[in-house]
Design an enzyme around this catalytic site. Structure first.
Site, PDB file in Angstrom:
ATOM      1  N   CYS A   1      -3.153  -2.530   6.285  1.00  0.00           N
ATOM      2  CA  CYS A   1      -3.377  -1.191   6.836  1.00  0.00           C
ATOM      3  C   CYS A   1      -4.752  -1.082   7.482  1.00  0.00           C
ATOM      4  O   CYS A   1      -4.986  -0.192   8.310  1.00  0.00           O
ATOM      5  CB  CYS A   1      -3.196  -0.120   5.755  1.00  0.00           C
ATOM      6  SG  CYS A   1      -4.313  -0.264   4.357  1.00  0.00           S
TER       7      CYS A   1
ATOM      8  N   HIS B   1      -6.085  -6.022   3.295  1.00  0.00           N
ATOM      9  CA  HIS B   1      -5.120  -4.939   3.477  1.00  0.00           C
ATOM     10  C   HIS B   1      -4.679  -4.876   4.943  1.00  0.00           C
ATOM     11  O   HIS B   1      -5.509  -4.684   5.831  1.00  0.00           O
ATOM     12  CB  HIS B   1      -5.755  -3.603   3.077  1.00  0.00           C
ATOM     13  CG  HIS B   1      -6.045  -3.498   1.616  1.00  0.00           C
ATOM     14  ND1 HIS B   1      -5.389  -2.609   0.786  1.00  0.00           N
ATOM     15  CD2 HIS B   1      -6.919  -4.167   0.816  1.00  0.00           C
ATOM     16  CE1 HIS B   1      -5.851  -2.723  -0.449  1.00  0.00           C
ATOM     17  NE2 HIS B   1      -6.779  -3.669  -0.449  1.00  0.00           N
TER      18      HIS B   1
ATOM     19  N   GLN C   1      -5.148  -0.579  -4.685  1.00  0.00           N
ATOM     20  CA  GLN C   1      -5.775  -1.706  -5.375  1.00  0.00           C
ATOM     21  C   GLN C   1      -6.530  -1.270  -6.623  1.00  0.00           C
ATOM     22  O   GLN C   1      -6.518  -1.981  -7.637  1.00  0.00           O
ATOM     23  CB  GLN C   1      -6.711  -2.449  -4.419  1.00  0.00           C
ATOM     24  CG  GLN C   1      -7.333  -3.701  -5.018  1.00  0.00           C
ATOM     25  CD  GLN C   1      -8.144  -4.488  -4.013  1.00  0.00           C
ATOM     26  OE1 GLN C   1      -7.869  -4.446  -2.803  1.00  0.00           O
ATOM     27  NE2 GLN C   1      -9.149  -5.210  -4.469  1.00  0.00           N
TER      28      GLN C   1
ATOM     29  N   CYS D   1       0.833  -1.186   0.000  1.00  0.00           N
ATOM     30  CA  CYS D   1       0.000   0.000   0.000  1.00  0.00           C
ATOM     31  C   CYS D   1       0.880   1.252   0.000  1.00  0.00           C
ATOM     32  O   CYS D   1       1.765   1.395   0.844  1.00  0.00           O
ATOM     33  CB  CYS D   1      -0.891  -0.021   1.237  1.00  0.00           C
ATOM     34  SG  CYS D   1      -1.682   1.549   1.619  1.00  0.00           S
ATOM     35  N   GLU D   2       0.648   2.146  -0.948  1.00  0.00           N
ATOM     36  CA  GLU D   2       1.491   3.330  -1.049  1.00  0.00           C
ATOM     37  C   GLU D   2       1.211   4.353   0.047  1.00  0.00           C
ATOM     38  O   GLU D   2       1.994   5.281   0.242  1.00  0.00           O
ATOM     39  CB  GLU D   2       1.332   3.990  -2.417  1.00  0.00           C
ATOM     40  CG  GLU D   2      -0.018   4.602  -2.683  1.00  0.00           C
ATOM     41  CD  GLU D   2      -0.112   5.201  -4.079  1.00  0.00           C
ATOM     42  OE1 GLU D   2      -0.853   6.184  -4.229  1.00  0.00           O
ATOM     43  OE2 GLU D   2       0.536   4.685  -5.012  1.00  0.00           O
ATOM     44  N   HIS D   3       0.118   4.182   0.778  1.00  0.00           N
ATOM     45  CA  HIS D   3      -0.229   5.139   1.830  1.00  0.00           C
ATOM     46  C   HIS D   3       0.493   4.851   3.143  1.00  0.00           C
ATOM     47  O   HIS D   3       0.832   5.777   3.884  1.00  0.00           O
ATOM     48  CB  HIS D   3      -1.741   5.145   2.073  1.00  0.00           C
ATOM     49  CG  HIS D   3      -2.522   5.549   0.870  1.00  0.00           C
ATOM     50  ND1 HIS D   3      -3.765   5.028   0.567  1.00  0.00           N
ATOM     51  CD2 HIS D   3      -2.241   6.420  -0.127  1.00  0.00           C
ATOM     52  CE1 HIS D   3      -4.209   5.556  -0.563  1.00  0.00           C
ATOM     53  NE2 HIS D   3      -3.317   6.399  -0.990  1.00  0.00           N
ATOM     54  N   HIS D   4       0.701   3.562   3.450  1.00  0.00           N
ATOM     55  CA  HIS D   4       1.306   3.204   4.736  1.00  0.00           C
ATOM     56  C   HIS D   4       2.493   2.252   4.588  1.00  0.00           C
ATOM     57  O   HIS D   4       3.097   1.881   5.589  1.00  0.00           O
ATOM     58  CB  HIS D   4       0.262   2.540   5.651  1.00  0.00           C
ATOM     59  CG  HIS D   4      -0.947   3.370   5.882  1.00  0.00           C
ATOM     60  ND1 HIS D   4      -2.116   3.192   5.163  1.00  0.00           N
ATOM     61  CD2 HIS D   4      -1.174   4.402   6.733  1.00  0.00           C
ATOM     62  CE1 HIS D   4      -3.010   4.072   5.571  1.00  0.00           C
ATOM     63  NE2 HIS D   4      -2.480   4.817   6.516  1.00  0.00           N
TER      64      HIS D   4
END
Length: 201
Positions: free
Chosen positions: A158, A156, A128, A87-90
């Protein structure tokens, strides 16, 4: 007369990747000199290079020797292709299975290469939704089929390890192109075949 020596400031660009990981360990309150962490920066560097190797992969290179001209024009489905992404956010993993279908228009793709296409995009920092469309568009560009459909089912970390901490949730995304988008019968056939045959998801 003494000479004043001015040292250059330490910046992220001047540090090696392993030095950056070592600094990260310090920032979270760890001691990178203790036994269990001595080799961790090196391991982290190697692990991240492996998990993001998709940046060094090219779809055209993966598929160049695996496109075959055929007269077959019925649906081709590859189900339950396992994938792992970040995941590019976390920078936490998400993982699951991809289901891919297309209706040929004179060319087919070697079956194992479809799984490789998934890896090209999954082994990058992702969301995703984008991963789903990138797989569909890569196949559409490679063989210009009558249509292509991609469904991803994923969990996920996250959501599971932090935040709402929901352990049994799953995210499903889809991308429909060509006849899968314009013809309800074709789309329903794909979805029906996914539900049958003992899908492991």
């Amino acid at each position: 007369m003494s000479t004043l020596i001015v040292s250059e400031p330490v910046t992220a660009a001047s540090l090696t990747t392993q030095e950056l990981y070592r600094e990260l360990l310090v920032r979270i309150g760890e001691d990178p000199t203790r036994d269990g962490l001595l080799d961790t920066p090196e391991r982290m560097e190697k692990a991240m290079a492996f998990l993001t190797r998709g940046y060094a992969m090219d779809v055209k290179a993966v598929l160049h020797d695996a496109l075959f001209e055929v007269e077959y024009d019925e649906m081709v489905i590859v189900k339950d292709v396992e994938f792992f992404s970040m995941c590019e956010h976390h920078l936490l993993p998400f993982f699951g299975k991809a289901h891919i279908a297309y209706v040929p228009n004179g060319k087919v793709i070697g079956l194992s290469k479809i799984a490789r296409v998934v890896d090209v995009f999954a082994r990058r920092l992702q969301v995703q939704e984008r991963l789903t469309t990138e797989i569909a568009e890569a196949i559409a560009e490679a063989i210009v089929p009558q249509g292509v459909a991609v469904i991803l089912e994923a969990q996920h970390l996250c959501m599971m390890m932090r935040g709402v901490e929901k352990q049994h949730s799953a995210t499903v995304t889809s991308a429909m192109r060509g006849v899968f988008k314009t013809q309800l019968q074709t789309r329903n056939e794909f979805l029906s075949l996914l539900r049958s045959g003992g899908s492991g998801t």
